[in-house]
Design a protein around this motif. Structure first.
Motif, PDB file in Angstrom:
ATOM      1  N   VAL A 173       4.913  61.642  12.502  1.00 25.31           N
ATOM      2  CA  VAL A 173       5.319  60.544  11.987  1.00 25.31           C
ATOM      3  C   VAL A 173       4.174  59.522  12.239  1.00 25.31           C
ATOM      4  O   VAL A 173       3.805  59.271  13.319  1.00 25.31           O
ATOM      5  N   ARG A 174       3.735  58.878  11.152  1.00 26.05           N
ATOM      6  CA  ARG A 174       2.640  57.952  11.104  1.00 26.05           C
ATOM      7  C   ARG A 174       3.173  56.441  11.625  1.00 26.05           C
ATOM      8  O   ARG A 174       4.336  55.979  11.490  1.00 26.05           O
ATOM      9  N   THR A 175       2.254  55.751  12.695  1.00 30.57           N
ATOM     10  CA  THR A 175       2.925  54.665  12.842  1.00 30.57           C
ATOM     11  C   THR A 175       3.228  53.718  11.999  1.00 30.57           C
ATOM     12  O   THR A 175       2.420  53.515  10.914  1.00 30.57           O
ATOM     13  N   GLY A 176       4.249  53.200  12.164  1.00 26.12           N
ATOM     14  CA  GLY A 176       4.577  52.016  10.954  1.00 26.12           C
ATOM     15  C   GLY A 176       5.460  52.518   9.749  1.00 26.12           C
ATOM     16  O   GLY A 176       5.963  51.775   9.058  1.00 26.12           O
ATOM     17  N   ALA A 233       8.226  54.635  10.364  1.00 30.41           N
ATOM     18  CA  ALA A 233       9.335  54.754  10.695  1.00 30.41           C
ATOM     19  C   ALA A 233      10.571  54.114  10.052  1.00 30.41           C
ATOM     20  O   ALA A 233      10.410  53.038   9.930  1.00 30.41           O
ATOM     21  N   PRO A 234      11.831  54.930   9.918  1.00 29.80           N
ATOM     22  CA  PRO A 234      12.713  54.097   9.293  1.00 29.80           C
ATOM     23  C   PRO A 234      13.612  53.300  10.239  1.00 29.80           C
ATOM     24  O   PRO A 234      13.170  53.603  11.454  1.00 29.80           O
ATOM     25  N   GLU A 235      14.258  52.232   9.886  1.00 29.51           N
ATOM     26  CA  GLU A 235      15.082  51.750  10.870  1.00 29.51           C
ATOM     27  C   GLU A 235      15.874  52.683  11.801  1.00 29.51           C
ATOM     28  O   GLU A 235      16.531  53.570  11.447  1.00 29.51           O
ATOM     29  N   ALA A 236      15.894  52.412  13.161  1.00 33.04           N
ATOM     30  CA  ALA A 236      16.363  53.221  14.052  1.00 33.04           C
ATOM     31  C   ALA A 236      17.711  53.831  13.804  1.00 33.04           C
ATOM     32  O   ALA A 236      18.126  54.815  13.998  1.00 33.04           O
ATOM     33  N   THR A 269      -2.915  55.651  17.252  1.00 40.04           N
ATOM     34  CA  THR A 269      -2.890  54.923  15.758  1.00 40.04           C
ATOM     35  C   THR A 269      -4.252  54.874  15.151  1.00 40.04           C
ATOM     36  O   THR A 269      -4.172  55.079  13.856  1.00 40.04           O
ATOM     37  N   GLU A 317      -5.073  58.154  13.446  1.00 33.64           N
ATOM     38  CA  GLU A 317      -4.356  58.171  12.269  1.00 33.64           C
ATOM     39  C   GLU A 317      -4.969  57.615  11.107  1.00 33.64           C
ATOM     40  O   GLU A 317      -4.999  57.924   9.775  1.00 33.64           O
ATOM     41  N   GLU A 331      10.077  47.006  15.774  1.00 29.51           N
ATOM     42  CA  GLU A 331       9.324  48.330  15.128  1.00 29.51           C
ATOM     43  C   GLU A 331       9.108  49.111  15.972  1.00 29.51           C
ATOM     44  O   GLU A 331       8.967  50.344  15.652  1.00 29.51           O
ATOM     45  N   ILE A 338      10.932  50.354  18.492  1.00 29.42           N
ATOM     46  CA  ILE A 338      11.979  51.116  18.594  1.00 29.42           C
ATOM     47  C   ILE A 338      12.068  52.196  17.593  1.00 29.42           C
ATOM     48  O   ILE A 338      12.639  53.347  17.904  1.00 29.42           O
ATOM     49  N   ASP A 339      12.003  51.584  16.336  1.00 32.97           N
ATOM     50  CA  ASP A 339      11.947  52.455  15.198  1.00 32.97           C
ATOM     51  C   ASP A 339      10.925  53.488  15.372  1.00 32.97           C
ATOM     52  O   ASP A 339      11.274  54.791  15.070  1.00 32.97           O
ATOM     53  N   GLN A 340       9.780  53.175  15.698  1.00 35.13           N
ATOM     54  CA  GLN A 340       8.728  54.262  15.738  1.00 35.13           C
ATOM     55  C   GLN A 340       8.861  55.223  16.810  1.00 35.13           C
ATOM     56  O   GLN A 340       8.893  56.499  16.632  1.00 35.13           O
ATOM     57  N   TYR A 395       0.555  50.112  19.463  1.00 34.70           N
ATOM     58  CA  TYR A 395       0.848  50.716  18.078  1.00 34.70           C
ATOM     59  C   TYR A 395       0.432  49.702  16.696  1.00 34.70           C
ATOM     60  O   TYR A 395       0.231  50.059  15.659  1.00 34.70           O
ATOM     61  N   PHE A 396       0.901  48.435  17.156  1.00 37.87           N
ATOM     62  CA  PHE A 396       1.168  47.488  16.033  1.00 37.87           C
ATOM     63  C   PHE A 396       0.164  46.287  15.888  1.00 37.87           C
ATOM     64  O   PHE A 396       0.154  45.541  15.105  1.00 37.87           O
TER      65      PHE A 396
END
Lengths: 245, 252, 637
Positions: free
Chosen positions: B132-135, B137-140, C51, C54, C122, C124-126, C449-450
C-alpha cells in the motif's frame, strides 16, 4: 470438506509441472509428500493388521483371504505399486528433509535441552530406519519366502476343496522362532512409536491441526498406536504361547 | 550467589569458537541475566580481558535483540521470557550455566553470543508486507474487521523476531517466524489480495536462506517469548498448499 | 545564525494545505537521480525511507541495530493519538492541536503542531491498510482509549504493543522498498559524523559495527531520525543503544540544538534494585487509576508494608492534590515521589521508591476485576521484581522517559544547516516542554510518512549542485577525524570502564538536572561534567581493536558525546529560569508545587550554536508567537 477437496486436488496437481516442482523442491512440499505417503502407509498397515488378526479364527479364514489377495491379478500389482510409491516417497522425503535439516545447523549446541518435544518425535529417524529394515526382512520372509524357502511348499485345502498356500502354518512356523518374533515385536513397537508422532503430525503438515483439536488428536494418536501395537503383538505372543498352532 | 559460566567465545564469523569458563561470583539474585553478564564484563575489562559480546537493546523484552541459549534452551529456563527479562533468582547458588549463541546456518555467529539474523529481514522483504502506497489508504473504518480476526492477527503479530524458534528447533526451522507474519497479514482483509503470493514467496525465501524443516515438535512455540502458537504453522501449511495448487491451475 | 522557521503565511488552518499546493515538486524522472540518506529506522526513519523510496528517490537507510525492526519506537506501549472523532465525543483537529499545545505548556510551535494534528487521521488510515492489528470493537470498527491530558477518547492501540505494531508496519513498508531496490539498508552501521560541503549537509561518515570499517556516504540530502537523548542520564526507559551521537555530531557541524533541557519523566517505573541496574522499565500509567500511592510517615520505617498501620501511612498525592489525587499529572506525581524519598521516607532496598497499593481496590472491586484490568502489568512486575503485587504493594519510582528537545528544524523539518532534515524525537518542534501520552508515535509517523517526503522535495527542487563524490576533500577530512577519534579511544588504555563513567555522569545529571533543577545544582553540574569528561579522556579503558565488533568502542563513542551534551543540557536548563512542562526549576513554583511559567521572558525556543571545542555555545532565540491559542496556566487542581 477441505480435507477431501484438498486430497483430490492434491492428487490431480501432482501431474502438473509447476506444482510438482514446488512439491519436490520446497520444504513444505516435501512435508506434504511425507504426510500424504504417510496416510497411505498408515491405511495399509491398519488394513494389514486387520487381515492378520484372522489368524485367531479358523485357519481357512486367513488362508482364503490370502488366496483372494494373491489372485487379485492386476489389482494386486496396482496396490503394490501404490504402496511402493508411498514407501519410496516417504523415504525420499525423509532423506531429503534430514539432509536439509543437518545442513541447517552445521555446528551443534554443546549442550541442548528440550522443553516439550516428545520421545516419539525425537526418534522418528531411528524408528523409521529400523522399521524399514524390518519391512525388507518381512517381505523376504513372508512375501518372497526366501528366508525360509520351505514356506513355498506349504499348501492346504479349503473346505470347498480349493488348494491354497497355507499362510496360517507359515505364520505359526515363522513366529515360533523366538528371534523372529523378537525382531518383529521390536519393529512393531518402533512403528507404533513412529505412528504415535506421525499420525498427529500429518494433520499439522497439511494444515488441519489447531490447539482446539490438539488434545483429542494426541489422544487418538496415542490410542491408535497402542491398539496397533497390541493387535500386532498379540499374534507372535499367541503363537509362542501356543494359543495358535 | 556464585555461579560458574561456560560461555561461547568466538572472535568473528570465520574463527573457530569454544566454551570458556568464568567464575561469576557475588551475583545479586535481583539482577537480570544480561545485568549479570554486564557485571562479568566489567570484571573482565578490569582484568584487561575482552568482554563477552552479546546482543541486547531495549532490555524490556520487546525489541527481540537479545539472544542466548542457556543450558540448551534459547532465552533460558523461564517460559515466555527473553534473556533480558530473565532474572538470576531463577538460578541457584553454585549452578553451572552453559551460554551459547543461537545456532543455525542462516544465523552465523559473528562474535561470541552475537549472530547475524538478517535472513529474517530477507524473508519479510520477500512478502511480509501489504503493498500500500503512503497516502493511498482508504478511511480506516470503511473496512470493518471482525474483532476475533483482529485479535488473531494481533496474536500472530506479537512476534518480536528474536529467532528463538529457530534456535530451539532441532532442525533450525523458521516456520514459526514465517507463519506468524504471513498469518497476521493473511488473516486480515487488507492482506488477502496478496495472500497466495505472500506465502509462496516467503516460503521460497525461507528455503533459500537455508533454514531446516518443521518437524511438528512445537519446541518453537514452547520457547517463544511471546508464546506464538504453532496453529499459525498449520495455517501456513494450509495456505501454501492451496496457493501452490491454485497457482498451477491459474494458467500462465 | 538566522533562525527562520519558514512558517507559511495565511490562517493556521490553511497553512499546510496551501504549502502543499504551492510547493515545488521534483520531476518524477529526476527523482531517481537524487540520493537521500536516512539515519535511523524507527517510526520516523522507516516511514520516511519507505515513502521516499516509493516516490522514486534512491534511499540509503542506516541503523545501529541488527535489523531495522528493532528501533526503540518498538517499546512504546500505550497508543497513538489521532483526531478521528470515532467516539463522537467532539474531537477535532483543532482540539487535538490545542491539547498538544497546552500539554506542551505553551512552548511548541503553533503551525507545526496544527499540521501534526491534521495528518494524524491519515496515519491511522495508512497503518490500518498496512495490516497493523489495532484493537477493534465487536462491530469491527476501530476502538479507542482515553489518555492523559485530553477530554476525548482518541487513542488507537494494539494491546500494550502499539509502538511495536506501528514500527513493524513501517518496517514492512521499508522491506517492500528494499525488495524493490529503491532503498538500500545498512544495519549494524553507526553514523559517527555529518559531512557538510559548502554549507549543505551532503553525507555522513559511518562505522560498520561488524567489520569496523569506517566509510563515507554522500547524498543530496540527509535526514536524521535518530531518537532522543534520555540515556545521558545513563538509567532511563530508553534502549541501551539509544544515543545522541548523530544529533550531537550534527550540532558540532553547525546545526542548532533546541531546548535540550526539556526532558520527560515517567512516574510509574519499576525502581532501581541495585547499582548493577542497566535499565528502567516503565509500567503503564493506567495503574494509577486503581492504585494508591503512599510512603510511611516516619523516616527510615523499614517494616514490611502490611505491618504499617493505616494511620502511619502518608498518601501524599491524595493529601497534596485532593481533587486529582493519585491521578495527578506525570511531572507533579514524579516530583512528589522524589520529595518524599529525599525526606528519607522512600521504600525498598534503595530507599528510592514509593508504594503503589492495590489492596483497597482489590477489596472494593475484587481480585478478578483487578486481574482483568492489570493482569499483564502485574505479571511483568513479578517477572522483574519477583514480588506478587496482588499481595504486597508495588514499588514505583519515576524515570527518564522521553526528550522533547532536539535539533532545531523549520516548518520543512530542515535544520539551519541546509539539506539536514530531522524527524521524530530527534527534532524539537512539536511537543514543546512536555509531551502528551500517545503523541510520540503520532509525531514520528507524521514526520516520516506525511511531512518529510513532501518538504524534502522542496529542498531538492531548488538544489543547484549535484552531490559531491565521497572523494571530496571534506569527506576525506571528516573520515580521517573519525578514524583518529576511534584510535584515540583505543589508545587511552586507562583503568575505568566506559559504563562506570557513564554511571557517574548519569547520577550527576539525575541529581542536578533531573526531575527538579535549581541554579546552584545546575552550576555545580556544569562545573563537574568537564571533570568527568577529562577523566574519561584520560582514564577510560576500551579493550580490543577497531577492526572488529567492539561494543566497548561503540559505547565509548556514544559516551564521549553524552559527556559534552550533558553540559549543554545543563546550560539550557540554567538559562531557562522558569518552570515549564518537564523542566522544573525549584525557584519557580507556586505554593503547592506547580510549575510557574514566565511567558514574558521565556516564550522562546532556545537554539544553541556550537562555537568550537572548549568554548561556550551561543544561544539563539526563536520567539514563540501564538496567533490562535491564548497562553494560559496549566491547572490540574
Amino acid at each position: 470438506m477441505y480435507c477431501g477437496g484438498a486430497a483430490i486436488v492434491f492428487i490431480l496437481s501432482i501431474f502438473m509441472e509447476q506444482t510438482t516442482a514446488r512439491l519436490f523442491r520446497s520444504s513444505l512440499g516435501k512435508k506434504y509428500v511425507m504426510a500424504v505417503s504417510g496416510v497411505i502407509l498408515l491405511l495399509f498397515v491398519i488394513g494389514h493388521l486387520i487381515g492378520n488378526l484372522q489368524i485367531f479364527a479358523h485357519p481357512d479364514l486367513i488362508n482364503s483371504y490370502a488366496h483372494f489377495l494373491q489372485n487379485m491379478g492386476p489389482g494386486l500389482w496396482a496396490v503394490r505399486l501404490i504402496l511402493l510409491t508411498a514407501v519410496v516417497a516417504h523415504i525420499w522425503a525423509a532423506v531429503e528433509l534430514t539432509l536439509e535439516n543437518r545442513r541447517a545447523r552445521p555446528e551443534d549446541y554443546r549442550e541442548k535441552d528440550t522443553i516439550q518435544a516428545s520421545y516419539a518425535s525425537r526418534t522418528m529417524r531411528i524408528s523409521g530406519f529400523i522399521v524399514l529394515a524390518f519391512i525388507l526382512f518381512h517381505l523376504a520372509h513372508f512375501t518372497l519366502q526366501v528366508v525360509n524357502p520351505q514356506y513355498q511348499e506349504l499348501y492346504t485345502q479349503l473346505e470347498d476343496g480349493t488348494v491354497v498356500h497355507d499362510v496360517h502354518s507359515m505364520m505359526v512356523s515363522g513366529f515360533q522362532n523366538i528371534w523372529i518374533s523378537g525382531f518383529y515385536l521390536i519393529a512393531i513397537g518402533l512403528l507404533s512409536v513412529h505412528l504415535r508422532h506421525g499420525f498427529a503430525s500429518m494433520f499439522q503438515s497439511i494444515g488441519l491441526r489447531n490447539r482446539k483439536i490438539a488434545g483429542p488428536l494426541e489422544k487418538t494418536s496415542l490410542g491408535l498406536s497402542i491398539l496397533y501395537f497390541a493387535g500386532n503383538a498379540a499374534i507372535p505372543v499367541a503363537i509362542l504361547a501356543g494359543f495358535v498352532s | 550467589m556464585n555461579l560458574k559460566l561456560r560461555v561461547w567465545r568466538q572472535k568473528d564469523r570465520n574463527a573457530p569458537g569454544k566454551l570458556v569458563e568464568y567464575e561469576a561470583g557475588d551475583i545479586d539474585p535481583e539482577m537480570s541475566f544480561l545485568e549479570m553478564l554486564d557485571v562479568v564484563n566489567e570484571r573482565l575489562i578490569g582484568a584487561g580481558d575482552e568482554p563477552i559480546a552479546f546482543d541486547h537493546d531495549c532490555r524490556e523484552g520487546i525489541c527481540g535483540t537479545c539472544s542466548a541459549t542457556i543450558n540448551g534452551i534459547p532465552h533460558g529456563p523461564e517460559r515466555a521470557t527473553t534473556v533480558c527479562q530473565l532474572h538470576m533468582r531463577h538460578f541457584k547458588d553454585g549452578d553451572i550455566l552453559t551460554i551459547e549463541p543461537f545456532r543455525a546456518k542462516p544465523f552465523p555467529v559473528i562474535r561470541d553470543l552475537m549472530v547475524d539474523r538478517s535472513a529474517f529481514d530477507r524473508i519479510i522483504e520477500s512478502g511480509g508486507f501489504v503493498s500500500v502506497r503512503t497516502g493511498s489508504a482508504p478511511e480506516a473504518n470503511t473496512l470493518p474487521i471482525p474483532k476475533d480476526a483482529a485479535e488473531t492477527a494481533m496474536d500472530a503479530a506479537a512476534c518480536i523476531g528474536c529467532g528463538a524458534c529457530v534456535a530451539a528447533c532441532k532442525n533450525a526451522s523458521a516456520m514459526l517466524f514465517v507463519a506468524a507474519k504471513s498469518s497476521q497479514l493473511n488473516t486480515l482483509p487488507q492482506g488477502k489480495p496478496e495472500k497466495d503470493r505472500r506465502v509462496l514467496n516467503m516460503v521460497a525465501a525461507m528455503d533459500e536462506a537455508g533454514f531446516g524443516n518443521c518437524t511438528n515438535q512445537y519446541e518453537c512455540s514452547a520457547v517463544c517469548p511471546k508464546t506464538i502458537s504453532e496453529d499459525f504453522i498449520a495455517q501456513l501449511n494450509r495456505e501454501y498448499l492451496v496457493a501452490s495448487v491454485k497457482q498451477s491451475f491459474a494458467g500462465k | 545564525m538566522k533562525l527562520d522557521a519558514k512558517i507559511p503565511s495565511g490562517p493556521l488552518v490553511d497553512k499546510w494545505a496551501r504549502y502543499l499546493s504551492e510547493i515545488k515538486l521534483v520531476n518524477p524522472a529526476n527523482k531517481r537521480k537524487y540520493e537521500i540518506i536516512v539515519v535511523g529506522s524507527g517510526l520516523g526513519g522507516a516511514a520516511a525511507a519507505a515513502t521516499l523510496g516509493e516516490l522514486g528517490y534512491h534511499v540509503k537507510c542506516f541503523c545501529y541495530q541488527d535489523s531495522p525492526r528493532r528501533a526503540h519506537s518498538i517499546s512504546a506501549q500505550g497508543g497513538i493519538n489521532a483526531a478521528k472523532n470515532y467516539q463522537n465525543d467532539g474531537d477535532s483537529v483543532y482540539r487535538l492541536f490545542h491539547d498538544t499545545i497546552k500539554g506542551g505548556d505553551f512552548r511548541a510551535r503553533e503551525a507545526n503542531v496544527y499540521r501534526l494534528a491534521e495528518v494524524s487521521a491519515e496515519i491511522i488510515d495508512q497503518c490500518t491498510a498496512q495490516g497493523v492489528p489495532f484493537a477493534r470493537e465487536y462491530g469491527g470498527h476501530l476502538a479507542n482509549r482515553s489518555f492523559g491530558g485530553a477530554q476525548v477518547s482518541r487513542t488507537f492501540y494494539a494491546r500494550g504493543q502499539t509502538g511495536q505494531q506501528l514500527l513493524l508496519g513501517a518496517y514492512s513498508a521499508l522491506c517492500r522498498q528494499i525488495q524493490a531496490g529503491t532503498v538500500t539498508m545498512f544495519p549494524r552501521t553507526e553514523m559517527l559524523d555529518l559531512v557538510v560541503v559548502d554549507g549543505h549537509a551532503k553525507g555522513i561518515v559511518v562505522r560498520d559495527m561488524v567489520t569496523g570499517e569506517i566509510s563515507s556516504h554522500s547524498a543530496d540530502a540527509v535526514a536524521l531520525a535518530t531518537g532522543g537523548y534520555a540515556n545521558v542520564y545513563d538509567l532511563s526507559t530508553n534502549a541501551r543503544g539509544c544515543n545522541v551521537t548523530a544529533a550531537f555530531r550534527a550540532y558540532k557541524r553547525g546545526a542548532a540544538f533546541a531546548n535540550p533541557c526539556y526532558t520527560q519523566i515517567h512516574p510509574t517505573c519499576i525502581p532501581v534494585s541495585g547499582d548493577y541496574q542497566s535499565k528502567l522499565t516503565l509500567m503503564s500509567e493506567s495503574l494509577r487509576n486503581d492504585g494508591r500511592v503512599w510512603v510511611p510517615k516516619r523516616q527510615g520505617d523499614n517494616r514490611p508494608p502490611q505491618q504499617i498501620p493505616e494511620g502511619e501511612r502518608d498518601y501524599f498525592l491524595e493529601r497534596k492534590y485532593p481533587s486529582y489525587g493519585n491521578l495527578a499529572p506525570r511531572d507533579i506525581s514524579s516530583r512528589s515521589a522524589k520529595e518524599v524519598c529525599d525526606e528519607g521516607r522512600g521504600v525498598g532496598p534503595s530507599g528510592l521508591g514509593v508504594y503503589l497499593d492495590f489492596s483497597d481496590a482489590i477489596d472494593r472491586l475484587g481480585l478478578a476485576t483487578i486481574r482483568e484490568r492489570y493482569g499483564n502489568l502485574f505479571e511483568m512486575y513479578e517477572r522483574i521484581t519477583g514480588e506478587d503485587a496482588y499481595k504486597t504493594p508495588m514499588r514505583i519510582y519515576p524515570a527518564l522517559h522521553y526528550t522533547m528537545g532536539g535539533l532545531w528544524v523549520d516548518y520543512n523539518l530542515m535544520s539551519n544547516l541546509p539539506g539536514l532534515h530531522v524527524l521524530g524525537e530527534a527534532n524539537f518542534s512539536d511537543h514543546g516542554a512536555n509531551r502528551l501520552g500517545a503523541s510520540a508515535l503520532m509525531q514520528g509517523l507524521a514526520d516520516g510518512y506525511f511531512i518529510l517526503p513532501y518538504t524534502i522535495g522542496a529542498y531538492l527542487a531548488d538544489l543547484k549542485e549535484k552531490r559531491p563524490s565521497t572523494e571530496h576533500p571534506e569527506f576525506r577530512k571528516v573520515e580521517k577525524e573519525v578514524e583518529e577519534r576511534t584510535k584515540k579511544f583505543l589508545s587511552i588504555n586507562g583503568k575505568r570502564s566506559v559504563q562506570s563513567i557513564h554511571k557517574e555522569l548519569g547520577q550527576l545529571m539525575w541529581d542536578k538536572a533531573g526531575m527538579a533543577r535549581n541554579e546552584e545544582g545546575l552550576k555545580e553540574a556544569i562545573a563537574k561534567i568537564p571533570v568527568i569528561r577529562e577523566e574519561f579522556w584520560k582514564n577510560v579503558k576500551v579493550p580490543g581493536d577497531g577492526g572488529e565488533i567492539n561494543q566497548e568502542l561503540e559505547k565509548a563513542g556514544r559516551l564521549a558525546d553524552f559527556l559534552e551534551f550533558g553540559e549543554l543540557l545543563c546550560r539550557d536548563a540554567l538559562d531557562r529560569n522558569e518552570s515549564c512542562g518537564g523542566h522544573f526549576r525549584e525557584e519557580h513554583q507556586s505554593e503547592d508545587g506547580e510549575a510557574l511559567r514566565n511567558d514574558e521572558k521565556y516564550s522562546y525556543v532556545s537554539a544553541w550554536e556550537f562555537q568550537g571545542e572548549d568554548r561556550e555555545p551561543v544561544l539563539h532565540k526563536e520567539p514563540i508567537v501564538y496567533e490562535e491559542v491564548k497562553m494560559a496556566t496549566r491547572s490540574y487542581k
